[in-house]
Enzyme design. Sequence first.
Site, PDB file in Angstrom:
ATOM      1  N   SER A  67      21.945  79.005 -13.559  1.00 46.11           N
ATOM      2  CA  SER A  67      21.758  78.167 -12.633  1.00 46.11           C
ATOM      3  C   SER A  67      20.440  78.786 -11.758  1.00 46.11           C
ATOM      4  CB  SER A  67      22.762  77.702 -11.922  1.00 46.11           C
ATOM      5  OG  SER A  67      22.294  77.161 -11.242  1.00 46.11           O
ATOM      6  N   HIS A  74      19.134  75.828 -15.693  1.00 46.97           N
ATOM      7  CA  HIS A  74      19.810  74.535 -15.182  1.00 46.97           C
ATOM      8  C   HIS A  74      18.978  74.577 -13.726  1.00 46.97           C
ATOM      9  CE1 HIS A  74      22.893  71.502 -14.793  1.00 46.97           C
ATOM     10  NE2 HIS A  74      23.809  72.637 -13.733  1.00 46.97           N
ATOM     11  N   ASP A  91      19.748  72.511  -9.977  1.00 51.03           N
ATOM     12  CA  ASP A  91      20.818  71.473  -9.024  1.00 51.03           C
ATOM     13  C   ASP A  91      20.224  71.058  -7.993  1.00 51.03           C
ATOM     14  OD1 ASP A  91      24.056  72.066 -10.167  1.00 51.03           O
ATOM     15  OD2 ASP A  91      22.913  73.874  -9.637  1.00 51.03           O
ATOM     16  N   MET A 136      21.047  68.255  -5.140  1.00 47.16           N
ATOM     17  CA  MET A 136      21.803  68.178  -3.985  1.00 47.16           C
ATOM     18  C   MET A 136      21.704  66.667  -3.097  1.00 47.16           C
ATOM     19  SD  MET A 136      23.823  71.642  -3.651  1.00 47.16           S
ATOM     20  CE  MET A 136      24.817  72.428  -5.498  1.00 47.16           C
ATOM     21  N   HIS A 141      21.174  69.177 -12.825  1.00 53.79           N
ATOM     22  CA  HIS A 141      21.905  67.946 -12.700  1.00 53.79           C
ATOM     23  C   HIS A 141      21.593  67.407 -11.405  1.00 53.79           C
ATOM     24  CE1 HIS A 141      26.275  69.506 -11.689  1.00 53.79           C
ATOM     25  NE2 HIS A 141      26.728  68.088 -11.584  1.00 53.79           N
ATOM     26  N   MET A 165      23.135  65.991  -8.592  1.00 58.60           N
ATOM     27  CA  MET A 165      24.384  65.084  -7.726  1.00 58.60           C
ATOM     28  C   MET A 165      23.782  64.686  -6.410  1.00 58.60           C
ATOM     29  SD  MET A 165      25.776  68.888  -7.622  1.00 58.60           S
ATOM     30  CE  MET A 165      24.192  69.793  -8.483  1.00 58.60           C
ATOM     31  N   MET A 208      32.025  69.483 -14.739  1.00 57.48           N
ATOM     32  CA  MET A 208      32.614  70.334 -13.697  1.00 57.48           C
ATOM     33  C   MET A 208      33.429  71.158 -13.609  1.00 57.48           C
ATOM     34  SD  MET A 208      29.734  70.010 -12.226  1.00 57.48           S
ATOM     35  CE  MET A 208      29.597  71.765 -11.553  1.00 57.48           C
ATOM     36  N   GLY A 249      28.452  71.455  -5.640  1.00 58.89           N
ATOM     37  CA  GLY A 249      27.981  71.543  -4.329  1.00 58.89           C
ATOM     38  C   GLY A 249      27.338  73.141  -4.245  1.00 58.89           C
ATOM     39  N   PHE A 250      28.046  73.911  -4.537  1.00 59.52           N
ATOM     40  CA  PHE A 250      28.072  75.808  -4.360  1.00 59.52           C
ATOM     41  C   PHE A 250      28.221  76.547  -5.642  1.00 59.52           C
ATOM     42  CE2 PHE A 250      29.633  72.755  -0.760  1.00 59.52           C
ATOM     43  CZ  PHE A 250      28.994  73.502   0.512  1.00 59.52           C
ATOM     44  N   GLY A 251      27.103  76.986  -5.422  1.00 63.94           N
ATOM     45  CA  GLY A 251      27.506  78.300  -6.396  1.00 63.94           C
ATOM     46  C   GLY A 251      27.898  79.021  -6.027  1.00 63.94           C
ATOM     47  N   GLY A 252      29.397  79.801  -6.654  1.00 63.26           N
ATOM     48  CA  GLY A 252      30.001  80.758  -6.623  1.00 63.26           C
ATOM     49  C   GLY A 252      31.120  80.453  -6.389  1.00 63.26           C
ATOM     50  N   ASP A 279      30.049  73.994 -16.161  1.00 65.47           N
ATOM     51  CA  ASP A 279      28.797  74.334 -14.975  1.00 65.47           C
ATOM     52  C   ASP A 279      30.323  74.925 -13.882  1.00 65.47           C
ATOM     53  OD1 ASP A 279      27.312  74.547 -12.535  1.00 65.47           O
ATOM     54  OD2 ASP A 279      26.928  72.398 -13.136  1.00 65.47           O
ATOM     55  N   GLY A 280      29.969  76.219 -13.790  1.00 68.09           N
ATOM     56  CA  GLY A 280      30.702  76.723 -12.702  1.00 68.09           C
ATOM     57  C   GLY A 280      31.724  77.366 -12.767  1.00 68.09           C
ATOM     58  N   GLY A 281      31.901  78.241 -12.355  1.00 70.31           N
ATOM     59  CA  GLY A 281      32.518  79.802 -12.631  1.00 70.31           C
ATOM     60  C   GLY A 281      32.824  80.333 -13.611  1.00 70.31           C
ATOM     61  N   GLY A 291      25.153  80.636 -12.856  1.00 71.00           N
ATOM     62  CA  GLY A 291      24.523  81.078 -11.715  1.00 71.00           C
ATOM     63  C   GLY A 291      24.618  82.182 -10.740  1.00 71.00           C
ATOM     64  N   SER A 292      25.657  82.266 -10.269  1.00 71.57           N
ATOM     65  CA  SER A 292      26.156  84.239  -9.568  1.00 71.57           C
ATOM     66  C   SER A 292      26.608  84.670 -10.558  1.00 71.57           C
ATOM     67  CB  SER A 292      26.966  83.099  -7.949  1.00 71.57           C
ATOM     68  OG  SER A 292      28.187  82.723  -9.002  1.00 71.57           O
TER      69      SER A 292
HETATM   70  C1  DX5 Z   1      27.793  73.619  -8.419  1.00 66.47           C
HETATM   71  C2  DX5 Z   1      26.489  73.043  -9.436  1.00 66.47           C
HETATM   72  C3  DX5 Z   1      26.440  74.886 -10.142  1.00 66.47           C
HETATM   73  C4  DX5 Z   1      25.863  75.961  -9.699  1.00 66.47           C
HETATM   74  C5  DX5 Z   1      26.986  76.815 -10.413  1.00 66.47           C
HETATM   75  O1  DX5 Z   1      27.505  72.254  -8.322  1.00 66.47           O
HETATM   76  O2  DX5 Z   1      26.480  72.405 -10.145  1.00 66.47           O
HETATM   77  O3  DX5 Z   1      25.247  74.504 -11.140  1.00 66.47           O
HETATM   78  O4  DX5 Z   1      24.857  76.779  -9.816  1.00 66.47           O
HETATM   79  O5  DX5 Z   1      27.446  78.254  -9.379  1.00 66.47           O
HETATM   80  P1  DX5 Z   1      27.925  79.520 -10.556  1.00 66.47           P
HETATM   81  O6  DX5 Z   1      28.231  79.709 -11.776  1.00 66.47           O
HETATM   82  O7  DX5 Z   1      28.030  80.746  -9.148  1.00 66.47           O
HETATM   83  O8  DX5 Z   1      29.470  79.005  -9.858  1.00 66.47           O
HETATM   84 ZN    ZN Z   2      25.619  72.157 -11.480  1.00 72.40          ZN
END
Ligand code: DX5
Ligand code: ZN
Length: 214
Positions: free
Chosen positions: A6, A31, A33, A35, A64, A66, A135, A140-143, A173-175, A195-196
């Site tokens: 991401s 990927h 994102d 938003m 993706h 949002m 999801m 909404g947020f990475g990490g 996607d996520g964590g 992502g992170s």
């Molecule tokens: C969150 C995004 C993700 C985000 C994932 O809303 O859709 O794609 O970048 O980040 P990590 O891998 O850090 O959870």
């Molecule tokens: Zn995403």
Amino acid sequence: MIVSPSVLSCDFGNIQRDTEMLDQSQADWLHIDVMDGVFVPNISFGFPVLEAIRKHTKKTLDVHIMIENPDDFLEQFQKSGTDILTVHYEACRHLHRTISRIKELGMKAGVALNPHTPVSVLEEVACDLDLVLIMSVNPGFGGQKFIASSVEKVRSLVDLRTKKKASFLIEVDGGVNLETGKQLAEAGAEALVAGSFVFNSASPQETISQLKSL
Ligand code: DX5
Ligand code: ZN
């Protein structure tokens, strides 16, 4: 495993450098994102950034979105270089129409499900989809921390796909890290967004290779 790092976690001051780094890596997709600050409580970036990324990689752009009212922007996503366009189930009033339009424009069509949305809502469109994005955090947020029940949700989606004789890919996607990624792979996930975990690691390219081998 298909790996889709991401870009949300990259260094935006060095977006060309980071895109080229991903382009040279074993990542299958990038990927992206998008938003809008309405569908999710955060604003990321829009078309100029997407176009800039497109210039520096030949890899598949896994976008993706949002955003509210995705129908108003489908054509612009296609023109900006999107290969796979994933809309949120929760943002689409006429989902079948939206999916059809995405495919008419020559893109692959994906639908994302928020953590509270059951996979059963996709029964009637399962055969029309190229991809379903589970999801595993609230978007909404990475990490953020991985929601453990997402693993079971992937299993339910595999069952739904079998029942409907559908052929969509299952992406999560996520964590995602090596530990959660392994659980997801065992449950039947075929594509992982990270992502992170990728960008905060000492060697993003090495981390991508590790995710690929899950
Ligand atoms: C969150 C995004 C993700 C985000 C994932 O809303 O859709 O794609 O970048 O980040 P990590 O891998 O850090 O959870
Ligand atoms: Zn995403």
